[in-house]
Every structure is written in structure tokens, then in C-alpha cells.
Design a protein around this motif. Structure first.
Motif, short mmCIF file in Angstrom:
data_model
loop_
_atom_site.label_atom_id
_atom_site.label_comp_id
_atom_site.label_asym_id
_atom_site.label_seq_id
_atom_site.Cartn_x
_atom_site.Cartn_y
_atom_site.Cartn_z
N LYS A 45 93.70 -78.84 22.30
CA LYS A 45 93.21 -77.85 22.93
C LYS A 45 91.95 -77.81 23.41
N GLN A 46 91.89 -76.99 24.32
CA GLN A 46 90.77 -76.88 25.00
C GLN A 46 90.11 -74.92 24.71
N ARG A 47 88.95 -75.14 23.85
CA ARG A 47 88.56 -73.82 23.54
C ARG A 47 87.76 -73.24 24.44
N GLY A 48 88.30 -71.99 25.11
CA GLY A 48 87.47 -71.30 26.18
C GLY A 48 86.24 -70.59 25.58
N ALA A 49 86.50 -70.01 24.49
CA ALA A 49 85.52 -69.01 23.75
C ALA A 49 86.21 -68.73 22.31
N VAL A 50 84.95 -68.16 21.65
CA VAL A 50 85.34 -67.56 20.11
C VAL A 50 84.92 -66.18 20.49
N LYS A 51 85.64 -65.38 20.29
CA LYS A 51 85.31 -63.90 20.38
C LYS A 51 85.52 -63.30 18.75
N PHE A 95 80.75 -55.06 23.03
CA PHE A 95 81.94 -54.71 22.49
C PHE A 95 82.80 -53.58 23.16
N TYR A 96 84.10 -53.25 23.13
CA TYR A 96 84.61 -52.33 23.50
C TYR A 96 85.53 -51.74 22.52
N ARG A 97 85.88 -50.35 22.50
CA ARG A 97 86.70 -49.94 21.10
C ARG A 97 88.11 -50.07 21.53
N THR A 123 88.48 -50.45 15.56
CA THR A 123 88.29 -52.01 15.84
C THR A 123 87.38 -51.89 17.16
N LEU A 124 86.47 -52.69 16.87
CA LEU A 124 85.65 -53.13 18.17
C LEU A 124 85.93 -54.64 18.46
N THR A 125 86.17 -54.75 19.82
CA THR A 125 86.38 -56.24 20.33
C THR A 125 85.39 -56.83 21.28
N GLU A 126 84.69 -58.00 21.00
CA GLU A 126 83.77 -58.31 21.65
C GLU A 126 84.48 -58.98 23.05
N ILE A 127 83.60 -58.53 23.93
CA ILE A 127 83.79 -58.94 25.53
C ILE A 127 83.41 -60.45 25.75
#
Length: 127
Positions: A45-51, A95-97, A123-127
Motif C-alpha cells: 500500500k501507498q500511504r497518502g496521509a495520516v489524519k 479541523f472541521y466538526r 467529533t473533530l476531523t483533521e483536514i
């Protein structure tokens, strides 16, 4: 340094009340994943990002504290300074809610509004 979590407002960070529960989830976003067909069936797998995703709850909040949380996390995105339990440090990111914001009014009688607000999940999710 922030205790648990703070949201930027006008260039300064405003600490949120200490949550009753606080969970940080690291989400791996892969750009491609495939298995080879050899005997070992390895996953490549190719990891694009960790959020990161932060989920919090509060057992009983004062209505004014609840209003502040709503105002600080309500815009499209917000800068968040938070405690990272994996590294034992404070980090910050945008982040966004999440739209599933679960809360219950508590502590009637209801004249003049609720006495408390119970937040089951924010929940807050990282952009």
C-alpha cells in the motif's frame, strides 16, 4: 500549553471545558493498495496521509459552555490545539466538526432553558 483541547478565536486559543471522555483516532489514508498473488499474499500500500480524528463527550455542561463550544467549532474549519496522548505532547492542526453532533438537554424544569447539556459525541476531523 493547552490542558486538553483549545480552539483558535481571533488569533488566541480558547480552552474548551475538560471533556468527560477524549479519544484520538489516527486514520491512515491510502492512495493505492493491492495484494500480490505469491504464496505470501503480501499487501502493498501507498500511504497518502495520516489524519487524526478527535471525539469528545461531556457529562454535564453549563449552557453557556455548550454555546461556546458550538460557536468555536461551528465555522467550516477551525484551528485546534490538542493533547496528543500517543506522543505526550501538544499539537495543533486545522479541523472541521463532524455533522453528527449528539447532545441532550438535561436538568429541567425548562423555564428559562435547560440547566445542563449532555454532549454524547462531538467529533473533530483533521483536514
Amino acid at each position: 500549553m493547552v490542558d486538553i483541547i483549545a480552539i483558535s478565536q481571533g488569533g488566541a486559543y480558547v480552552e474548551l471545558p475538560t471533556p468527560s471522555s477524549y479519544k484520538v483516532l489516527d486514520q491512515e489514508i491510502n492512495t493505492q493498495a493491492e495484494r500480490d498473488i505469491s504464496d505470501s499474499c503480501n499487501l502493498h500500500k501507498q500511504r497518502g496521509a495520516v489524519k487524526r480524528q478527535i471525539t469528545m463527550s461531556w457529562n454535564l455542561l453549563d449552557p453557556d459552555d455548550f454555546k461556546t463550544i458550538c460557536e468555536l467549532t461551528g465555522p467550516n474549519t477551525c484551528m485546534v490545539q490538542f493533547y496528543d496522548p500517543q506522543h505526550g505532547t501538544t499539537d495543533s492542526s486545522e479541523f472541521y466538526r463532524d455533522t453528527s453532533f449528539d447532545y441532550t438537554l438535561a436538568g429541567g424544569p425548562w423555564e428559562g432553558g435547560p440547566k445542563y447539556v449532555q454532549v454524547s459525541s462531538l467529533t473533530l476531523t483533521e483536514i
